[in-house]
Scaffold this motif. Structure first.
Motif, mmCIF file in Angstrom:
data_model
loop_
_atom_site.group_PDB
_atom_site.id
_atom_site.type_symbol
_atom_site.label_atom_id
_atom_site.label_comp_id
_atom_site.label_asym_id
_atom_site.label_seq_id
_atom_site.Cartn_x
_atom_site.Cartn_y
_atom_site.Cartn_z
ATOM 1 N N UNK A 193 0.794 -1.135 -0.046
ATOM 2 C CA UNK A 193 0.087 0.051 0.001
ATOM 3 C C UNK A 193 0.989 1.330 -0.132
ATOM 4 N N UNK A 194 0.212 2.445 -0.386
ATOM 5 C CA UNK A 194 0.852 3.638 -0.381
ATOM 6 C C UNK A 194 0.137 4.498 0.455
ATOM 7 N N UNK A 210 -15.508 10.269 -14.073
ATOM 8 C CA UNK A 210 -14.897 9.391 -13.287
ATOM 9 C C UNK A 210 -14.058 10.358 -12.214
ATOM 10 N N UNK A 211 -14.799 10.754 -11.042
ATOM 11 C CA UNK A 211 -13.898 11.736 -10.250
ATOM 12 C C UNK A 211 -13.096 10.796 -9.448
ATOM 13 N N UNK A 212 -11.916 11.189 -9.180
ATOM 14 C CA UNK A 212 -10.789 10.701 -8.684
ATOM 15 C C UNK A 212 -10.199 11.352 -7.357
ATOM 16 N N UNK A 213 -9.873 10.361 -6.355
ATOM 17 C CA UNK A 213 -9.017 10.814 -4.972
ATOM 18 C C UNK A 213 -7.380 10.701 -5.639
ATOM 19 N N UNK A 214 -6.782 12.015 -5.471
ATOM 20 C CA UNK A 214 -5.421 12.100 -6.064
ATOM 21 C C UNK A 214 -4.475 12.072 -4.805
ATOM 22 N N UNK A 231 -9.259 1.536 -0.694
ATOM 23 C CA UNK A 231 -8.827 2.559 0.055
ATOM 24 C C UNK A 231 -8.977 2.606 1.467
ATOM 25 N N UNK A 232 -8.125 2.580 2.483
ATOM 26 C CA UNK A 232 -8.517 2.717 3.944
ATOM 27 C C UNK A 232 -8.209 4.023 4.546
ATOM 28 N N UNK A 233 -9.032 4.341 5.674
ATOM 29 C CA UNK A 233 -9.032 5.653 6.209
ATOM 30 C C UNK A 233 -10.314 6.756 5.745
ATOM 31 N N UNK A 234 -11.210 6.079 4.919
ATOM 32 C CA UNK A 234 -12.410 6.662 4.695
ATOM 33 C C UNK A 234 -13.594 6.623 5.538
ATOM 34 N N UNK A 235 -13.829 5.198 5.574
ATOM 35 C CA UNK A 235 -14.816 4.678 6.435
ATOM 36 C C UNK A 235 -14.415 3.462 7.267
ATOM 37 N N UNK A 271 -10.685 15.896 0.824
ATOM 38 C CA UNK A 271 -9.721 16.484 0.543
ATOM 39 C C UNK A 271 -8.819 16.650 2.069
ATOM 40 N N UNK A 272 -7.522 16.478 1.813
ATOM 41 C CA UNK A 272 -6.697 16.612 3.083
ATOM 42 C C UNK A 272 -6.550 15.583 4.075
ATOM 43 N N UNK A 273 -7.590 14.381 3.669
ATOM 44 C CA UNK A 273 -7.475 13.305 4.741
ATOM 45 C C UNK A 273 -6.187 12.473 4.377
ATOM 46 N N UNK A 274 -5.815 11.897 5.270
ATOM 47 C CA UNK A 274 -4.553 10.981 5.103
ATOM 48 C C UNK A 274 -5.403 9.419 5.043
ATOM 49 N N UNK A 275 -4.998 8.943 3.892
ATOM 50 C CA UNK A 275 -5.516 7.605 3.478
ATOM 51 C C UNK A 275 -4.489 6.848 3.062
ATOM 52 N N UNK A 276 -4.746 5.484 3.019
ATOM 53 C CA UNK A 276 -3.711 4.253 2.584
ATOM 54 C C UNK A 276 -4.477 3.476 1.336
ATOM 55 N N UNK A 277 -3.669 3.617 0.060
ATOM 56 C CA UNK A 277 -4.454 3.042 -0.883
ATOM 57 C C UNK A 277 -3.492 1.455 -1.184
ATOM 58 N N UNK A 278 -4.227 0.387 -0.960
ATOM 59 C CA UNK A 278 -3.939 -0.973 -1.076
ATOM 60 C C UNK A 278 -3.887 -1.330 -2.453
ATOM 61 N N UNK A 279 -2.982 -2.115 -3.069
ATOM 62 C CA UNK A 279 -2.949 -2.613 -4.303
ATOM 63 C C UNK A 279 -3.185 -4.119 -4.162
#
Length: 316
Positions: A193-194, A210-214, A231-235, A271-279
């Motif tokens: 993850x990143x 296709x709106x995106x989280x960047x 994606x972890x950290x949103x819910x 926006x501004x949230x710290x998230x973790x994107x798992x591949x």
């Protein structure tokens, strides 16, 4: 966990059990080494410490030579590295700025100025192929001799294997480059993850439907392309999506690296949230399309593939 940019000040120089390395990815080999450091610190009533470098020494020398293609790709950003070190029970991390002055230190100067005077090392563990000092002139035998002179123990950790594969950052990079997330997980001990803070983009994805989280990616990553992600950290539970990691060649030519994630069933602002994107799975390489219409069609197809993945796969 305390993090220092450079050597700690006098008040923070408690005696420590130390290890030294780049720790890119903090894979299972690193984790074994860190466990020894933590155990030694507990046994000897010391702080468990890590010295790591920014930039990566090979990145520094590649830039000096004017050939960044020789620099290693990054498995993890500094935030993710520090998080892994904290989870391993490390008390103190020294992020040493690797520059021309640091690179020119002799092995003796490194030992006296950094290890003895700067960090008050009492116990040290390194890999059995560890080299240090200008032109990598110092080796484990020299370090052990310095330990006898200055009063600190030196230990080495043999290579950690996974089957017949040497666990190393290079092996993790190779697995990620191939999109082999099963092998990467075996080497890392967890899914890849990143993490990062969500930034504002150009809003083109929203225009295309296709709106995106960047997320900004500061260094050349070890993988590239289009992926199934969560994606972890949103819910409370991970949010499913499809992601593109690359330089967006169809819509810009700046070479700026960006991670864009189109989330399924999520519409709240983040926006501004710290998230973790798992591949989870690679779909394809990044491509340059002749206009926006074929790009939209490709994104639609990628999203369909990702949705089918989640329909057929149990994810946590």
């Amino acid at each position: 966990m305390q993090v220092f940019r450079g050597l700690p000040n006098d008040r923070a120089r408690a005696p420590c059990a130390l290890t030294i390395g780049n720790f890119d990815g903090v894979h299972r080999g690193h984790q074994a080494l860190l466990a020894h450091v933590r155990a030694a610190a507990d046994r000897m009533n010391l702080e468990a410490a890590v010295m790591t470098f920014e930039p990566h020494p090979r990145e520094f020398f590649a830039q000096k030579m004017g050939d960044l293609s020789r620099a290693p790709s990054r498995i993890a950003n500094l935030r993710d590295k520090l998080g892994s070190l904290q989870r391993a029970g490390i008390d103190r991390v020294i992020v040493e700025h690797f520059n021309a002055h640091f690179a020119s230190m002799s092995p003796q100067e490194f030992t006296e100025r950094i290890l003895v005077q700067g960090l008050h090392v009492k116990w040290l563990m390194v890999g059995d192929d560890f080299c240090y000092g200008a032109k990598r002139a110092g080796n484990v035998a020299m370090l052990a001799e310095a330990g006898r002179e200055f009063g600190f123990e030196v230990h080495t950790l043999p290579t950690v294997m996974h089957g017949d594969v040497r666990i190393s950052s290079s092996a993790v990079r190779a697995a990620l480059a191939e999109g082999d997330f099963v092998q990467a997980k075996e080497l890392l001990g967890h899914g890849y993850a990143m993490s990062g803070h969500v930034i504002h983009g150009a809003k083109l994805g929203r225009t295309l439907g296709f709106p995106t989280l960047n997320l900004r990616v500061a260094h050349r990553p070890a993988l590239w392309g289009v992926f199934v992600v969560q994606v972890h950290g949103l819910a409370e539970r991970p949010v499913h999506g499809v992601a593109s990691l690359g330089v967006r060649p169809t819509v810009e030519d700046s070479g700026r690296m960006l991670l864009e994630v189109h989330l399924f069933d999520w519409s709240a602002a983040c926006y501004g949230k710290l998230v973790r994107v798992e591949f989870l799975q690679k779909i394809r390489d990044e491509e340059k399309y002749d206009g926006l219409d074929p790009l939209v069609e490709a994104i639609r197809n990628d999203a369909a593939i990702a949705r089918r993945y989640f329909e057929n796969t149990h994810t946590a």
